[in-house]
Every structure is written in structure tokens, then in C-alpha cells.
Design a protein around this motif. Sequence first.
Motif, mmCIF file in Angstrom:
data_model
loop_
_atom_site.group_PDB
_atom_site.id
_atom_site.type_symbol
_atom_site.label_atom_id
_atom_site.label_comp_id
_atom_site.label_asym_id
_atom_site.label_seq_id
_atom_site.Cartn_x
_atom_site.Cartn_y
_atom_site.Cartn_z
ATOM 1 N N LEU A 166 -93.127 -36.257 1.837
ATOM 2 C CA LEU A 166 -94.646 -36.988 1.807
ATOM 3 C C LEU A 166 -96.009 -36.604 3.193
ATOM 4 N N LEU A 167 -95.741 -35.176 2.848
ATOM 5 C CA LEU A 167 -96.830 -34.753 3.472
ATOM 6 C C LEU A 167 -97.626 -33.497 2.606
ATOM 7 N N GLY A 168 -97.064 -34.084 1.154
ATOM 8 C CA GLY A 168 -98.074 -34.069 -0.117
ATOM 9 C C GLY A 168 -97.053 -33.771 -1.103
ATOM 10 N N ARG A 169 -95.996 -33.246 -0.913
ATOM 11 C CA ARG A 169 -95.137 -33.072 -1.980
ATOM 12 C C ARG A 169 -95.114 -33.952 -3.144
ATOM 13 N N HIS A 170 -95.012 -35.250 -2.548
ATOM 14 C CA HIS A 170 -95.133 -37.002 -3.084
ATOM 15 C C HIS A 170 -95.614 -36.573 -4.654
ATOM 16 N N LEU A 171 -97.174 -35.996 -4.364
ATOM 17 C CA LEU A 171 -98.229 -37.065 -5.405
ATOM 18 C C LEU A 171 -98.286 -35.524 -6.338
ATOM 19 N N GLU A 172 -97.114 -34.756 -6.141
ATOM 20 C CA GLU A 172 -97.697 -33.078 -7.517
ATOM 21 C C GLU A 172 -95.799 -32.738 -7.868
ATOM 22 N N PHE A 173 -95.475 -33.723 -6.936
ATOM 23 C CA PHE A 173 -94.270 -33.433 -7.799
ATOM 24 C C PHE A 173 -94.060 -33.203 -9.058
ATOM 25 N N GLU A 174 -92.925 -31.829 -10.054
ATOM 26 C CA GLU A 174 -92.990 -32.246 -11.333
ATOM 27 C C GLU A 174 -91.304 -32.875 -12.054
ATOM 28 N N PRO A 175 -91.539 -33.469 -12.098
ATOM 29 C CA PRO A 175 -90.641 -34.260 -13.436
ATOM 30 C C PRO A 175 -89.738 -33.266 -13.512
ATOM 31 N N ARG A 176 -87.767 -32.957 -13.595
ATOM 32 C CA ARG A 176 -87.256 -32.272 -13.994
ATOM 33 C C ARG A 176 -86.110 -32.139 -15.241
ATOM 34 N N LEU A 177 -87.439 -32.777 -16.208
ATOM 35 C CA LEU A 177 -86.992 -33.431 -17.604
ATOM 36 C C LEU A 177 -86.398 -31.704 -18.648
ATOM 37 N N ILE A 178 -87.325 -30.706 -18.170
ATOM 38 C CA ILE A 178 -86.233 -29.431 -19.428
ATOM 39 C C ILE A 178 -85.306 -29.226 -18.417
ATOM 40 N N GLU A 179 -85.265 -29.361 -16.907
ATOM 41 C CA GLU A 179 -84.206 -28.912 -16.412
ATOM 42 C C GLU A 179 -83.091 -29.589 -16.797
ATOM 43 N N ALA A 180 -83.096 -31.432 -16.600
ATOM 44 C CA ALA A 180 -82.046 -32.218 -16.499
ATOM 45 C C ALA A 180 -81.894 -31.807 -18.431
ATOM 46 N N ARG A 181 -82.346 -31.940 -19.288
ATOM 47 C CA ARG A 181 -81.584 -31.077 -21.020
ATOM 48 C C ARG A 181 -80.749 -29.946 -20.940
ATOM 49 N N TRP A 182 -81.072 -29.041 -20.120
ATOM 50 C CA TRP A 182 -80.398 -27.841 -20.435
ATOM 51 C C TRP A 182 -79.325 -27.694 -20.044
ATOM 52 N N LEU A 183 -79.079 -28.328 -18.511
ATOM 53 C CA LEU A 183 -77.747 -28.317 -17.413
ATOM 54 C C LEU A 183 -76.637 -29.219 -18.743
ATOM 55 N N VAL A 184 -77.485 -30.909 -19.190
ATOM 56 C CA VAL A 184 -76.172 -31.294 -20.089
ATOM 57 C C VAL A 184 -75.841 -30.693 -22.015
ATOM 58 N N GLU A 185 -77.191 -29.679 -21.515
ATOM 59 C CA GLU A 185 -76.547 -28.942 -23.209
ATOM 60 C C GLU A 185 -75.352 -28.284 -22.598
ATOM 61 N N HIS A 186 -75.315 -26.965 -21.193
ATOM 62 C CA HIS A 186 -74.531 -25.831 -21.269
ATOM 63 C C HIS A 186 -73.445 -26.076 -20.603
ATOM 64 N N PHE A 187 -73.418 -27.360 -20.004
ATOM 65 C CA PHE A 187 -72.751 -27.386 -18.402
ATOM 66 C C PHE A 187 -72.076 -29.121 -18.244
ATOM 67 N N ALA A 188 -70.818 -29.474 -17.979
ATOM 68 C CA ALA A 188 -69.777 -30.672 -18.655
ATOM 69 C C ALA A 188 -70.959 -31.538 -16.476
ATOM 70 N N ILE A 189 -71.611 -31.855 -17.223
ATOM 71 C CA ILE A 189 -72.197 -32.190 -15.752
ATOM 72 C C ILE A 189 -72.102 -34.094 -15.738
ATOM 73 N N ASN A 190 -71.498 -34.333 -14.908
ATOM 74 C CA ASN A 190 -70.649 -35.639 -14.532
ATOM 75 C C ASN A 190 -71.176 -36.958 -13.946
ATOM 76 N N ALA A 191 -72.087 -36.301 -13.221
ATOM 77 C CA ALA A 191 -73.287 -37.875 -12.282
ATOM 78 C C ALA A 191 -74.440 -36.876 -11.996
ATOM 79 N N MET A 192 -75.784 -36.946 -12.786
ATOM 80 C CA MET A 192 -76.830 -37.732 -12.013
ATOM 81 C C MET A 192 -77.156 -38.060 -11.214
ATOM 82 N N MET A 193 -78.225 -38.131 -10.590
ATOM 83 C CA MET A 193 -79.589 -38.733 -10.663
ATOM 84 C C MET A 193 -80.770 -38.377 -10.138
#
Length: 310
Positions: A166-193
Motif C-alpha cells: 500500500l506504500l505504492g506497489r499496489h498501483l503498479e503491480f504486474e499480474p503474473r499471467l505468464i508465470e502462472a501458465r508456465w508453472l502449470v505447463e511444467h509442474f504439478a501445481i496442486n493449489a494456487m491463488m
Amino acid sequence: MNEFELIARLTPTLPGNASVIVGSGDDCAILEAGWADQVLLFKTDAVVEGVHFTKETPAGKIGRKALARCLSDIAAMAGTPVSALVTLGLPQPVDVSRIEAIYAGMEALAREHGVAIVGGETSASPNAFWMSVAMTGTATRGKSPLRSGARAGDAIFVTGRLGGSLLGRHLEFEPRLIEARWLVEHFAINAMMDLSDGLAGDLRHILNASGCGAEIRAASVPISREAKLHARSGSMAKPPLAAALTDGEDFELLFTLPARQAVSLLDTWKSRFPGLPLTCVGKITSEPGLRLRDKHGVRVLAANGYVHLA
Ligand SMILES: [Mg+2]
């Protein structure tokens, strides 16, 4: 009654139909759209002046954040965002140039992610300005890790560094879309949020949905620079570890996978995403409850997510 008690009260009687694969209770709903290999993701999220931003927040960043929050939830399902509807609550008189600037911030991020903005709605709002974004996305059928998938023995990982958003990053964060799809493609991700309410509170959602417990190693929690600096700034500031565990709005990924994959994940992650830290913060246990291990031993974290550090 807190927000989560209210949700628990409302959700048991919600009507469903044959399209619902996963309804209320995860980061997005998962719906049947009649596609062979894909499913439809559906999500809504609001930002309110005085809660998620202030009158002084630059307008473009408000629009960016409103859209980015939905993108982060699509990421949590390892999905790809597609389209959005936008609803505005407008105090009178309407500040047209501010609304245009809010839209410019939102549209820039939407273009970056290939999201179409396909309509919306406006309403008068007696006091504060607010905006709500509803978003659709797609995901590979059966490949969205749910909150209910964690298993005893899983390693728990987070991306990025936590606390002080809340000191600043919350206005500029990068949604982790590419990372999440990569994780699921390459590893047995059991739970994620995605992390919106703080590591301790959000991990508890996974534990409740999965029927297990967890132990976090205090020394492993990746603490943001802001949380460390803020802790030094005065006696009212939270200790940095407490900030990393309980501050909201980090919008990083929290996920679990079988511990035997942890080393290989860390190795490949480093070469694929060299700019983004990935940290193992603890393990899923069959014993229920959320515990913190530090140099003094193991302590149970309070139900509200707050930890009282000696
Ligand atoms: Mg979420």
C-alpha cells in the motif's frame, strides 16, 4: 460479521446450473462453454475511493489497478484474459477529465494483455467514486489449480516480495499471467491463488479448502524493501515480517506443489524468470492450523492472520 462470514452466509443457497464447473469460492468461476479443450473463466472485482485508493491517487493508476486486480485472479487460474465490462459509480458533478484519465490507464493495461473492453454501465454514487470490472478469460480444461488442491507434504511457494504494497506497489503491480501458465505447463501445481489479503490470511483459504494445515518458516518469507524501510520509519510501523504476512494487495502468486519438484522448479524458474524472486516459504501439513517456525520454536498464527511477535 466480517467479509468472509458474510460470504459464507450467502454462498450456500446460490443458484447453479449445468454450466458451473467451479462456482463461488475460488479466484474465478470456471464455466462450461462447450469448447473441447478450454473452459470459460469469469470474475468481478471493485475498487472504491477511500478503500483501494484516495482522492489524491493519480487517475490513470486507479483504472490500471481496477483492471489489474481481475487480471491477477485470471492468473491465479492459469488463464488467459479475454474481455471486460466496466461499471462506474459517479459522484455528481462528474469530473469528466478524471474519468477519461482513469479509462486511459485501464485501456493501456488492457491493450498490453489483449483484453477487449466490451461495454459497461454508469450509476450516480452519493459519496465516493467506485468502479467495478467483470472479466472473462479462458483456461485449458482441467489445468486451473484450485484452492482445494493442496496436499500434506507439498512445498509452499510465493513469487515476488511481500508486505508494504500500500506504500505504492499496489498501483503498479504486474499480474503474473505468464508465470502462472508456465508453472502449470511444467509442474504439478496442486493449489494456487493470488495474494490479495496477505500471505497468512490467503494461505488460510487454501488450508480451509484443502482440509490441511501449514508451517511457514519465518526466515524464508521474502520481505519487500518497502516493508523493511517502513518498519524503520517509526514506532507505529509493523515489524517487517508481520507486514509480509498480513499486509494485503501484494498480487503475487501463492501455490503448492509436491516437495520433490521444489528443487527442479527453483532451478528452471531462475533461468526462465530471472527478474522475479520465487521462494519456498514452508510446507503443507496434515495437522490442521497455520504455524510459524522461527528461532524461538513453532507458534500458531492467530485466526485473523495477525502474528504478535515477541
Ligand atoms: Mg484472488
